[in-house]
Design a protein around this motif. Structure first.
Motif, PDB file in Angstrom:
ATOM      1  N   ASP A 148       0.777  -1.276   0.043  1.00  0.00           N
ATOM      2  CA  ASP A 148      -0.102   0.010   0.234  1.00  0.00           C
ATOM      3  C   ASP A 148       0.924   1.298  -0.090  1.00  0.00           C
ATOM      4  O   ASP A 148       0.533   2.142  -0.581  1.00  0.00           O
ATOM      5  N   TYR A 149       1.892   1.007   0.773  1.00  0.00           N
ATOM      6  CA  TYR A 149       2.783   2.364   0.785  1.00  0.00           C
ATOM      7  C   TYR A 149       3.673   2.728  -0.446  1.00  0.00           C
ATOM      8  O   TYR A 149       3.632   3.808  -0.966  1.00  0.00           O
ATOM      9  N   ALA A 150       3.729   1.633  -1.255  1.00  0.00           N
ATOM     10  CA  ALA A 150       4.551   1.821  -2.488  1.00  0.00           C
ATOM     11  C   ALA A 150       3.578   2.253  -3.412  1.00  0.00           C
ATOM     12  O   ALA A 150       3.757   3.312  -4.344  1.00  0.00           O
ATOM     13  N   SER A 151       2.108   1.910  -3.572  1.00  0.00           N
ATOM     14  CA  SER A 151       1.142   2.538  -4.525  1.00  0.00           C
ATOM     15  C   SER A 151       0.943   4.050  -3.842  1.00  0.00           C
ATOM     16  O   SER A 151       0.761   4.580  -4.968  1.00  0.00           O
ATOM     17  N   SER A 152       0.967   4.113  -2.968  1.00  0.00           N
ATOM     18  CA  SER A 152       0.585   5.333  -2.479  1.00  0.00           C
ATOM     19  C   SER A 152       1.581   6.498  -2.836  1.00  0.00           C
ATOM     20  O   SER A 152       1.503   7.630  -2.958  1.00  0.00           O
ATOM     21  N   THR A 153       2.894   6.043  -2.359  1.00  0.00           N
ATOM     22  CA  THR A 153       4.027   6.939  -3.005  1.00  0.00           C
ATOM     23  C   THR A 153       4.067   7.170  -4.433  1.00  0.00           C
ATOM     24  O   THR A 153       4.289   8.267  -4.965  1.00  0.00           O
ATOM     25  N   LEU A 154       3.755   6.336  -5.212  1.00  0.00           N
ATOM     26  CA  LEU A 154       3.671   6.556  -6.510  1.00  0.00           C
ATOM     27  C   LEU A 154       2.430   7.456  -6.977  1.00  0.00           C
ATOM     28  O   LEU A 154       2.888   8.585  -7.986  1.00  0.00           O
ATOM     29  N   THR A 155       1.134   7.370  -6.624  1.00  0.00           N
ATOM     30  CA  THR A 155       0.166   8.266  -6.723  1.00  0.00           C
ATOM     31  C   THR A 155       0.498   9.596  -6.166  1.00  0.00           C
ATOM     32  O   THR A 155       0.001  10.664  -6.928  1.00  0.00           O
ATOM     33  N   ALA A 156       1.052   9.665  -5.079  1.00  0.00           N
ATOM     34  CA  ALA A 156       1.405  10.829  -4.651  1.00  0.00           C
ATOM     35  C   ALA A 156       2.445  11.875  -5.350  1.00  0.00           C
ATOM     36  O   ALA A 156       2.301  13.079  -5.454  1.00  0.00           O
ATOM     37  N   TYR A 157       3.368  11.065  -5.950  1.00  0.00           N
ATOM     38  CA  TYR A 157       4.276  11.793  -7.020  1.00  0.00           C
ATOM     39  C   TYR A 157       3.648  12.357  -8.016  1.00  0.00           C
ATOM     40  O   TYR A 157       3.720  13.738  -8.510  1.00  0.00           O
ATOM     41  N   VAL A 158       2.749  11.451  -8.819  1.00  0.00           N
ATOM     42  CA  VAL A 158       1.995  11.868  -9.619  1.00  0.00           C
ATOM     43  C   VAL A 158       1.219  13.174  -9.400  1.00  0.00           C
ATOM     44  O   VAL A 158       1.131  14.166 -10.025  1.00  0.00           O
ATOM     45  N   PHE A 159       0.252  13.049  -8.264  1.00  0.00           N
ATOM     46  CA  PHE A 159      -0.566  14.196  -7.949  1.00  0.00           C
ATOM     47  C   PHE A 159       0.368  15.430  -7.728  1.00  0.00           C
ATOM     48  O   PHE A 159      -0.099  16.492  -7.893  1.00  0.00           O
ATOM     49  N   GLY A 160       1.455  15.446  -7.138  1.00  0.00           N
ATOM     50  CA  GLY A 160       2.092  16.463  -6.520  1.00  0.00           C
ATOM     51  C   GLY A 160       3.012  17.045  -7.672  1.00  0.00           C
ATOM     52  O   GLY A 160       3.215  18.315  -7.464  1.00  0.00           O
ATOM     53  N   THR A 161       3.171  16.642  -8.759  1.00  0.00           N
ATOM     54  CA  THR A 161       3.889  17.193  -9.671  1.00  0.00           C
ATOM     55  C   THR A 161       2.951  17.517 -10.959  1.00  0.00           C
ATOM     56  O   THR A 161       3.093  18.307 -11.676  1.00  0.00           O
ATOM     57  N   THR A 162       1.729  16.965 -11.034  1.00  0.00           N
ATOM     58  CA  THR A 162       0.746  17.215 -11.890  1.00  0.00           C
ATOM     59  C   THR A 162      -0.437  18.129 -11.318  1.00  0.00           C
ATOM     60  O   THR A 162      -0.811  19.252 -12.226  1.00  0.00           O
ATOM     61  N   ILE A 163      -0.810  18.435 -10.290  1.00  0.00           N
ATOM     62  CA  ILE A 163      -1.770  19.151  -9.680  1.00  0.00           C
ATOM     63  C   ILE A 163      -1.388  20.797  -9.790  1.00  0.00           C
ATOM     64  O   ILE A 163      -1.982  21.654 -10.420  1.00  0.00           O
ATOM     65  N   PRO A 164      -0.105  21.164  -9.385  1.00  0.00           N
ATOM     66  CA  PRO A 164       0.224  22.392  -9.620  1.00  0.00           C
ATOM     67  C   PRO A 164       0.449  22.862 -11.212  1.00  0.00           C
ATOM     68  O   PRO A 164       0.277  24.229 -11.701  1.00  0.00           O
ATOM     69  N   GLN A 165       0.746  21.889 -11.915  1.00  0.00           N
ATOM     70  CA  GLN A 165       0.779  22.272 -13.434  1.00  0.00           C
ATOM     71  C   GLN A 165      -0.728  22.719 -13.857  1.00  0.00           C
ATOM     72  O   GLN A 165      -0.880  23.504 -14.717  1.00  0.00           O
TER      73      GLN A 165
END
Length: 233
Positions: A148-165
């Motif tokens: 679960d931690y690996a999955s959330s780390t991956l999605t958090a990276y996508v959200f963190g870089t994409t939402i500001p864009q």
């Protein structure tokens, strides 16, 4: 003190159509079109009813409220994401393909950024994505909560870089700013920081979209490298 009771459109069976040619799927498609055109603030049951040539009250047969409608369209977003079957693919390829796909889907439907963290992802498409990611990380060698931690780390990276864009794109669409003057202002602000000035001048992109894609790819590789390193320990 007890909180508000949780409810979701996914906790009950869809109601059958009462009008020939009308279905929940048709309503969701029309809502997606309206959201793509006008964003979250532009979505209302009245506008959606007008788009479908129906009264807003008739839509409540299919969805109890606007929140339920947003749950349905949110699951459509997850259905557009590509996640290769983990049984047939190296886990890094599954995770990487998913990450790039999720980023493109959010950029294609920028209003979806406003639903992340607010709308439960309990629909069939979201659960299928989550299941595939879980199986991919389990196949890689993660166990227990680390999956679960690996999955959330991956999605958090996508959200963190994409939402500001998404926010930047919306700002530029509403009130365009001259990028040259913006860059000049940043250089003036950073005048007392020579290291930052050097990085700024060296990293000046010929194409901003391409530069963002390269940065995303670099960061994604770093995230996956880090997850792989944890497997080695």
């Amino acid at each position: 003190m007890s909180g508000k009771q949780f409810s979701s459109v996914w906790m009950r069976e869809p109601r059958p159509s009462r009008t020939p040619g009308r279905s929940r799927e048709e309503i969701v498609r029309a809502a997606m079109e309206l959201l793509d055109a006008e964003g979250l603030d532009g979505l209302s049951m009245r506008k959606l009813g007008a788009r479908l040539g129906a009264g807003a009250t008739s839509l409540y047969w299919y969805v109890a409220n606007k929140h339920e409608l947003l749950e349905l369209v949110y699951d459509e977003i997850w259905g557009e994401m590509t996640v290769p079957p983990p049984e047939d693919t190296w886990w890094r390829q599954t995770a990487g393909t998913f990450a790039h796909s999720m980023r493109q889907v959010i950029l294609r439907h920028p209003w979806s950024a406003g639903l992340i963290g607010r709308t439960p992802a309990l629909g069939p498409n979201a659960l299928e994505v989550a299941g595939r990611l879980s199986r991919a990380f389990k196949k890689a060698g993660f166990r227990g909560l680390d999956i679960d931690y690996a999955s959330s780390t991956l999605t958090a990276y996508v959200f963190g870089t994409t939402i500001p864009q998404v926010a930047y794109n919306e700002m530029m669409a509403e009130s365009p700013l001259d990028e040259e003057s913006m860059r000049a202002a940043v250089e003036r602000a950073a005048a007392g920081h020579p290291d930052l000035l050097e990085r700024l001048r060296e990293s000046e992109p010929a194409d901003l979209t391409q530069a963002r894609e390269m940065m995303f790819t670099f960061g994604l590789a770093a995230v996956l490298d880090g997850l792989e390193a944890r497997l080695a320990t």
